[in-house]
Every structure is written in C-alpha cells, then in structure tokens.
Write an enzyme that holds these catalytic residues in place. Structure first.
Site, mmCIF file in Angstrom:
data_model
loop_
_atom_site.group_PDB
_atom_site.id
_atom_site.type_symbol
_atom_site.label_atom_id
_atom_site.label_comp_id
_atom_site.label_asym_id
_atom_site.label_seq_id
_atom_site.Cartn_x
_atom_site.Cartn_y
_atom_site.Cartn_z
ATOM 1 N NE ARG A 29 -3.904 2.044 2.252
ATOM 2 C CZ ARG A 29 -4.091 2.884 3.268
ATOM 3 N NH1 ARG A 29 -3.440 2.733 4.400
ATOM 4 N NH2 ARG A 29 -4.953 3.863 3.149
ATOM 5 C CG HIS A 50 -0.908 5.615 -0.092
ATOM 6 N ND1 HIS A 50 -1.403 6.105 1.086
ATOM 7 C CD2 HIS A 50 -1.879 4.821 -0.582
ATOM 8 C CE1 HIS A 50 -2.622 5.639 1.288
ATOM 9 N NE2 HIS A 50 -2.931 4.840 0.301
ATOM 10 C CG ASN A 56 -1.805 8.906 8.580
ATOM 11 O OD1 ASN A 56 -2.924 8.693 9.031
ATOM 12 N ND2 ASN A 56 -0.829 9.438 9.304
ATOM 13 C CG HIS A 72 -7.995 -3.471 -1.937
ATOM 14 N ND1 HIS A 72 -8.941 -2.570 -2.342
ATOM 15 C CD2 HIS A 72 -6.946 -2.723 -1.494
ATOM 16 C CE1 HIS A 72 -8.497 -1.334 -2.153
ATOM 17 N NE2 HIS A 72 -7.285 -1.402 -1.643
#
Ligand code: HEM
Ligand code: NAG
Ligand code: NAG
Ligand code: NAG
Length: 317
Positions: A60, A64, A92, A189
């Site tokens: 992840r 980002h 976050n 995911h």
C-alpha cells in the site's frame, strides 16, 4: 500517406513519452550496486518473518508513493517544523512499517553509499512482499530518484474508498493508468486489513432509502456491522481485506462477485460490463490476474518524479 505520417508521428510520440517516464531499467545498478537489491530483499524477508502485517503495509505504501508526485519516496519523508508530510495526512490510516524501508536503506548504504534511491528500495520491497505472500514475481525497473517535497495536503489526491467508477477511472487516467490497470491493481486488496472508518459508509446510513448498501451480501454486511457498530469504541476495529488476507491470490475477485468486498470503490468495479468482465476473468483465473497485476504494477511503479538519491529516507539531503 497522410495517415501513415500521422501514424509514424504517433509512434514516435509514444516512444518519446515512454522514454521519458520509463528511463528506468532492471540492470540500473548492475555496476554501481550489484548486491543492493538482494540486500533489500533480505531486509524485507527478515521483517516479514517477525511481523505479518508488513507485506500489506509495504504494498500500500508503494501505491501511495506513486500516486502523489510519482514514485519518488515522498511518502517516506517525515514532517518537520516547516511542513506536514504525506505520512501525516488524512488517509494515512494504516500506513506503517516505515522502519522496514529504513533498515533496508541502511543495509544498502553500507554496501554502496549514496547510490540507491529510497523510491527504488520501496518499489523493490513492494515486489518482494507480493512474492513472499505467494504472488507472482517480476523484474523491478530501477533508476527512480527521490523527491524533496511531501505535503499532507496532497494526500487528498489519493482515490477515496467511497469513489464510484468514474471517479476511480479519472484518478487512474490522470496518471496514465487504464481501466485494466484499475481492476488489476485493485487486486492489491487481496492482502491486509481495513479499519471500520473506510467502509463505514456502506454499513450505516448508506443512503436515503437504505441503512446498508444493498449490493453487500446480507450476512457479510451483518458481520461487518457487528465488528463496526455505528459508534465504534474499539480503537483498531476493522476487517481483513479478504478471507485469505495473508496470501496474494484471486480470492478478492471471487468475494467481490459475491457482494463481499469492503469498499464502495471495490464494488464500483462491477458497475460497468467492461470492468465487471475483468473482475470475472480474474476471479476465474489466478494466472490471468497475476499476469495483469505484474503488468500494471510495472506501469504504476514507473511513474517517476524525484531528483536526488536521499541518504536517509526520512529526510531530504
Ligand atoms: C483503487 C483505488 C484504491 C482505493 C480507494 C483504496 C483504498 C484503501 C483503503 C481505504 C484501505 C484501508 C485503510 C484502512 O482503513 O486501514 C486500503 C488498504 C489497502 N490497500 Fe488500497 N486502495 C486502492 C488501491 C490500491 C492499490 C492500487 C493497491 C496496491 C496495488 C492497494 C493496496 C492496499 C493494501 C495492501 C491495503 C491493506 C493495508 C494494510 O493492511 O496495511 N490499494 N486501500
Ligand atoms: C524551515 O525552513 C527554514 C528556511 O527554509 C530552514 O532554515 C529551517 O531549517 C527549516 N526548519 C526545519 C525544522 O526543517
Ligand atoms: C498519521 O497522521 C497522524 C497525524 O495526522 C500522526 O499522528 C500519525 O503518526 C501518522 N501515522 C503514521 C504511520 O505516520
Ligand atoms: C460519481 O460521483 C460523482 C461525484 O459525486 C458524480 O458527479 C457522478 O455523477 C457519479 N457517477 C456515477 C456514474 O454515479
């Protein structure tokens, strides 16, 4: 003839764009730091052996990083007196395991000081955690530079879990990523965990006529509501991203087709025949998913943006 000239022009344009943003190569450090990548992989392996939450966190984190100013390690910078950094920005929640990148960087710096960028270390680590979770492997193109800017206010550029398909598509296309990339990368995911706040919208006060998102499987929805009541007081309450959240597999897509996904942004992938077709394809073929995921990861992780090789991943040089 005119159309052939136009075609040639298009091809050269495409090549020059590719050349600009893909100025990366898998043997980038073969002379300057031949053992660097191995040192990163070792550090990641050690961390994963001690902490099972590391794989999802690093995957992840790379996403980002790439979505804000390109994959330039900006997500790794810490806030200082003058500036609140991305890592302290609103979405976050659950970004963690920064220490793994710091350890990998230390190991690499002791082999070849000032050579390997933090952005490359994160891209390598993201590949390594997929492999360590049973997913596919690939050669990571390298040569990214680290950026000097990281702003909490820019984290609103990340897609939100409440996004519908057109919003998701827009967010991806702004970064040169297609509908296929959106569906394949959402397969990230398959790993990890989400806090209640990220899917709260689907299980309480969904809309004017439904308390619960009607596209959710009813028994799945009630299990989510029992861990995430309306006024949830348990600090880290939430749910795993799929039922096999430590394995990188295609279970996410299978559950998505059954109304058992966590986010509106996951469910949104069923809103159009094209994206739904891809979901079905990935649900029925692990191989098709792996292949598409690798292709899209390489594309996402080739969005570059920095200008230096940081010596400490937490602070600019
Ligand atoms: C399509 C747009 C996306 C949206 C809206 C989205 C949103 C989210 C949200 C809200 C969470 C849960 C945060 C929390 O509550 O703790 C999450 C977790 C996660 N996301 Fe995404 N995400 C997207 C795309 C991606 C991509 C492209 C990847 C990687 C390829 C990815 C990998 C992950 C992973 C691994 C987790 C679990 C993190 C952990 O357990 O520490 N996501 N995502
Ligand atoms: C804040 O910015 C000023 C001027 O650019 C600089 O001198 C100072 O060191 C910075 N403070 C921190 C904590 O980075
Ligand atoms: C997330 O941001 C908050 C403040 O906005 C900060 O206290 C927290 O340490 C941040 N989390 C991480 C993992 O950096
Ligand atoms: C998606 O959301 C945006 C912003 O809320 C809205 O304008 C748009 O109509 C929505 N699109 C669809 C297809 O629901």
């Amino acid at each position: 003839m005119a159309s052939m000239a136009a075609c040639l022009l298009m091809i050269t344009t495409i090549f020059s764009i590719l050349h600009l943003s893909f100025g990366l190569s898998s043997d980038y450090y073969s002379k300057t730091c031949p053992k660097g990548e191995e040192a990163v992989t070792d550090a990641v392996k050690k961390a994963v052996a001690n902490d099972q939450t590391v794989p999802a966190a690093l995957l992840r984190m790379h996403f980002h990083d790439c979505f804000i100013r390109g994959c330039d390690g900006s997500v790794l910078l810490k806030s200082n007196g003058n500036n609140t950094a991305e890592k302290d920005g609103p979405p976050n929640i659950s970004l963690h395991a920064f220490y793994v990148i710091d350890k990998a960087k230390k190991a690499v710096e002791s082999l070849c000081p000032g050579v390997v960028s933090c952005a490359d270390i994160l891209a390598i680590a993201a590949r390594d955690v997929v492999v360590l979770s049973g997913g596919p492997t690939w050669e990571v193109p390298k040569g990214r530079k680290d950026g000097r800017i990281s702003k909490a206010s820019e984290t609103i550029q990340l897609p939100s879990p409440t996004f519908n398909l057109s919003q998701l598509q827009q967010s991806f296309s702004q970064r040169g990523l297609s509908i296929e990339d959106l569906v394949a990368l959402s397969g990230g995911h398959t790993l990890g965990f989400s806090h209640c706040s990220s899917f709260q919208n689907r299980i309480h006060n969904f809309d004017g006529s439904h308390d619960i998102d009607p596209s959710l499987n009813p028994s799945f929805a009630s299990s989510l509501r029992s861990v995430c009541p309306m006024h949830n007081k348990v600090k880290n309450a939430g749910a795993t991203m799929d039922s096999t959240s430590a394995s990188f597999d295609n279970t996410y897509y299978k559950l998505l087709l059954q109304g058992k996904s966590l986010f509106s942004s996951d469910q949104a992938l069923l809103a159009h025949p094209k994206t739904k077709g891809l979901v079905s394809k990935f649900a029925s073929s692990q191989g098709a998913f792996s292949q598409a995921f690798v292709k899209s990861m390489i594309k996402m992780s080739s969005l570059t943006g920095g200008q230096e090789v940081r010596l400490d991943c937490k602070v600019v040089n």
